[in-house]
Design a protein around this motif. Structure first.
Motif, PDB file in Angstrom:
ATOM      1  N   TYR A  59      12.055 -20.649  69.454  1.00 27.09           N
ATOM      2  CA  TYR A  59      10.760 -21.294  69.625  1.00 27.09           C
ATOM      3  C   TYR A  59      10.137 -21.573  68.265  1.00 27.09           C
ATOM      4  O   TYR A  59      10.119 -20.708  67.389  1.00 27.09           O
ATOM      5  N   CYS A  60       9.626 -22.778  68.070  1.00 24.49           N
ATOM      6  CA  CYS A  60       8.984 -23.163  66.817  1.00 24.49           C
ATOM      7  C   CYS A  60       7.680 -23.895  67.115  1.00 24.49           C
ATOM      8  O   CYS A  60       7.622 -24.734  68.012  1.00 24.49           O
ATOM      9  N   ASP A  61       6.664 -23.575  66.353  1.00 25.27           N
ATOM     10  CA  ASP A  61       5.375 -24.269  66.452  1.00 25.27           C
ATOM     11  C   ASP A  61       4.730 -24.274  65.067  1.00 25.27           C
ATOM     12  O   ASP A  61       3.637 -23.762  64.869  1.00 25.27           O
ATOM     13  N   ASP A  62       5.445 -24.858  64.101  1.00 20.98           N
ATOM     14  CA  ASP A  62       5.014 -24.771  62.713  1.00 20.98           C
ATOM     15  C   ASP A  62       3.625 -25.347  62.486  1.00 20.98           C
ATOM     16  O   ASP A  62       2.861 -24.841  61.654  1.00 20.98           O
ATOM     17  N   ASP A  63       3.281 -26.414  63.192  1.00 24.93           N
ATOM     18  CA  ASP A  63       1.974 -27.048  62.970  1.00 24.93           C
ATOM     19  C   ASP A  63       0.893 -26.504  63.897  1.00 24.93           C
ATOM     20  O   ASP A  63      -0.256 -26.946  63.844  1.00 24.93           O
ATOM     21  N   LEU A  64       1.241 -25.533  64.746  1.00 28.15           N
ATOM     22  CA  LEU A  64       0.318 -24.860  65.676  1.00 28.15           C
ATOM     23  C   LEU A  64      -0.320 -25.819  66.680  1.00 28.15           C
ATOM     24  O   LEU A  64      -1.365 -25.497  67.270  1.00 28.15           O
ATOM     25  N   ARG A  65       0.307 -26.930  66.948  1.00 30.78           N
ATOM     26  CA  ARG A  65      -0.242 -27.836  67.975  1.00 30.78           C
ATOM     27  C   ARG A  65      -0.191 -27.194  69.359  1.00 30.78           C
ATOM     28  O   ARG A  65      -1.122 -27.314  70.143  1.00 30.78           O
ATOM     29  N   ARG A  66       0.907 -26.526  69.648  1.00 30.20           N
ATOM     30  CA  ARG A  66       1.022 -25.883  70.963  1.00 30.20           C
ATOM     31  C   ARG A  66       0.065 -24.703  71.063  1.00 30.20           C
ATOM     32  O   ARG A  66      -0.549 -24.479  72.103  1.00 30.20           O
ATOM     33  N   PHE A  67      -0.066 -23.935  69.973  1.00 32.00           N
ATOM     34  CA  PHE A  67      -1.001 -22.811  69.999  1.00 32.00           C
ATOM     35  C   PHE A  67      -2.425 -23.305  70.211  1.00 32.00           C
ATOM     36  O   PHE A  67      -3.180 -22.715  70.996  1.00 32.00           O
ATOM     37  N   GLU A  68      -2.813 -24.376  69.553  1.00 35.05           N
ATOM     38  CA  GLU A  68      -4.156 -24.912  69.747  1.00 35.05           C
ATOM     39  C   GLU A  68      -4.372 -25.330  71.200  1.00 35.05           C
ATOM     40  O   GLU A  68      -5.430 -25.062  71.789  1.00 35.05           O
ATOM     41  N   ALA A  69      -3.373 -25.944  71.789  1.00 29.54           N
ATOM     42  CA  ALA A  69      -3.522 -26.463  73.145  1.00 29.54           C
ATOM     43  C   ALA A  69      -3.416 -25.389  74.219  1.00 29.54           C
ATOM     44  O   ALA A  69      -4.156 -25.423  75.216  1.00 29.54           O
ATOM     45  N   GLU A  70      -2.517 -24.409  74.022  1.00 30.17           N
ATOM     46  CA  GLU A  70      -2.187 -23.490  75.110  1.00 30.17           C
ATOM     47  C   GLU A  70      -2.313 -22.010  74.758  1.00 30.17           C
ATOM     48  O   GLU A  70      -2.219 -21.165  75.642  1.00 30.17           O
TER      49      GLU A  70
END
Length: 327
Positions: A59-70
């Motif tokens: 799992y990768c979310d380097d730009d934290l777009r998924r963390f911001e959304a979910e």
């Protein structure tokens, strides 16, 4: 989250080559690349490994777009959760699994849910995991006193007392790392070891702040979570100001203070950390007698969210090294 070279001999390096979203690593060991999974399989939101044919997903979310959304991966139902009344505050905790105890202490402005990608691997490794929301963070309340790391460290001891945990390992991220080292110095008999990720122990260890899209996305997520979890949901701006004042002035450990820490410590520093200087991490590793330096490549201050397998690999290896024989 923070608002504000020669390596020691005992250093280990962990890295992965993935970029953002998900990385598929071939069984032949080729460099990982982030892309859609083979065959168009749906993307998973788990820190656990997924095997599909000859591929392993990271799992990768380097730009934290998924963390911001979910946010991070959702935590499962706890075996026990509740509050400890301590020194003018109600401190929230939750417990999972059985085995060698590990406490996870989150970063400033965050909460225990930010550990969503670390819980399952720890349980699989045979740990009893305790999550704690720091004073004034997440579900925990606070009184009118200024924040201090010593006060938050005393809250953690109160949770350990409530759960009859005489000794436990600590995994601390950012402010949680600072709280962990304060505990290691003040109550060494209670602390089996400290995995210290991404924090400073005196003001000289921080970089000049520069806003980035990644930091902005993390901050937006913290604002939303605070409104959903806090007993004072409309006070986020005051909360940020109060925590920021603590970060600007604390901690202020001297080299002598650090040399008094006698428990095993991993000083873990991300290659792209936005807040903490690499030379400060090296200084901490030199100054604490039983410390080792662990650099993490390809990640930043938000490594537990960006590339969990990189962070988890280092964390689990350290915990295994300090695990009591026969446990």
């Amino acid at each position: 989250m923070r608002l504000s070279t020669r390596s020691p001999q005992n250093s280990t390096r962990y890295s992965t080559g993935c970029g953002s979203r998900h990385c598929w690593v071939s069984a032949e060991g080729k460099a990982p690349a982030c892309s859609e999974p083979p065959g168009g399989a749906p993307l998973a939101l788990s820190a656990q490994r997924l095997h599909e044919g000859r591929f392993e997903m990271h799992y990768c979310d380097d730009d934290l777009r998924r963390f911001e959304a979910e946010g991070a991966a959702a935590l499962p139902p706890a075996a026990e959760q509740g509050f400890v009344e301590h020194d003018g505050a109600r401190i929230w905790f939750s417990i999972y699994g059985a085995g060698t105890p590990v406490l996870l202490l989150h970063g400033g402005l965050g909460h225990s849910g930010n550990w969503g990608y670390q819980l399952a691997p720890l349980l699989e490794a045979g740990h009893r995991v305790v999550l704690v929301d720091s004073r004034g963070h997440g579900r925990s309340t606070r009184d009118k006193r200024p924040y201090s790391y010593e006060l938050m460290a005393s809250d953690v001891l109160a949770v350990m007392d409530r759960l009859q945990l005489h000794n436990a390992a600590l995994v601390g991220w950012s402010d949680g790392a600072c709280i962990s080292l304060v505990l290691a110095r003040q109550a060494p008999a209670r602390i089996a070891g400290v995995f210290f990720f991404a924090c400073n122990m005196d003001p000289s260890g921080t970089k000049a702040f520069e806003a980035t899209p990644v930091i902005d996305r993390c901050f937006a997520r913290h604002r939303k979570d605070y409104a959903e979890l806090s007993a004072t949901p409309d006070d986020f701006d005051d909360f940020v100001a109060d925590v920021g004042e603590m970060m600007r002035t604390q901690p202020d450990y001297s080299a002598a203070d650090l040399s008094a820490i006698r428990v095993p410590v991993a000083i873990v520093h991300a290659e792209k950390d936005e807040f903490i200087k690499m030379e400060h991490a090296e200084y901490l590793a030199r100054s604490i007698p039983s410390a080792e330096l662990i650099p993490l490549q390809g990640v930043s201050h938000f490594a537990p969210l960006q590339r969990p397998e990189v962070f988890n690999g280092a964390m689990l290896a350290f915990l295994e090294r300090i695990r009591p024989a026969g446990s």
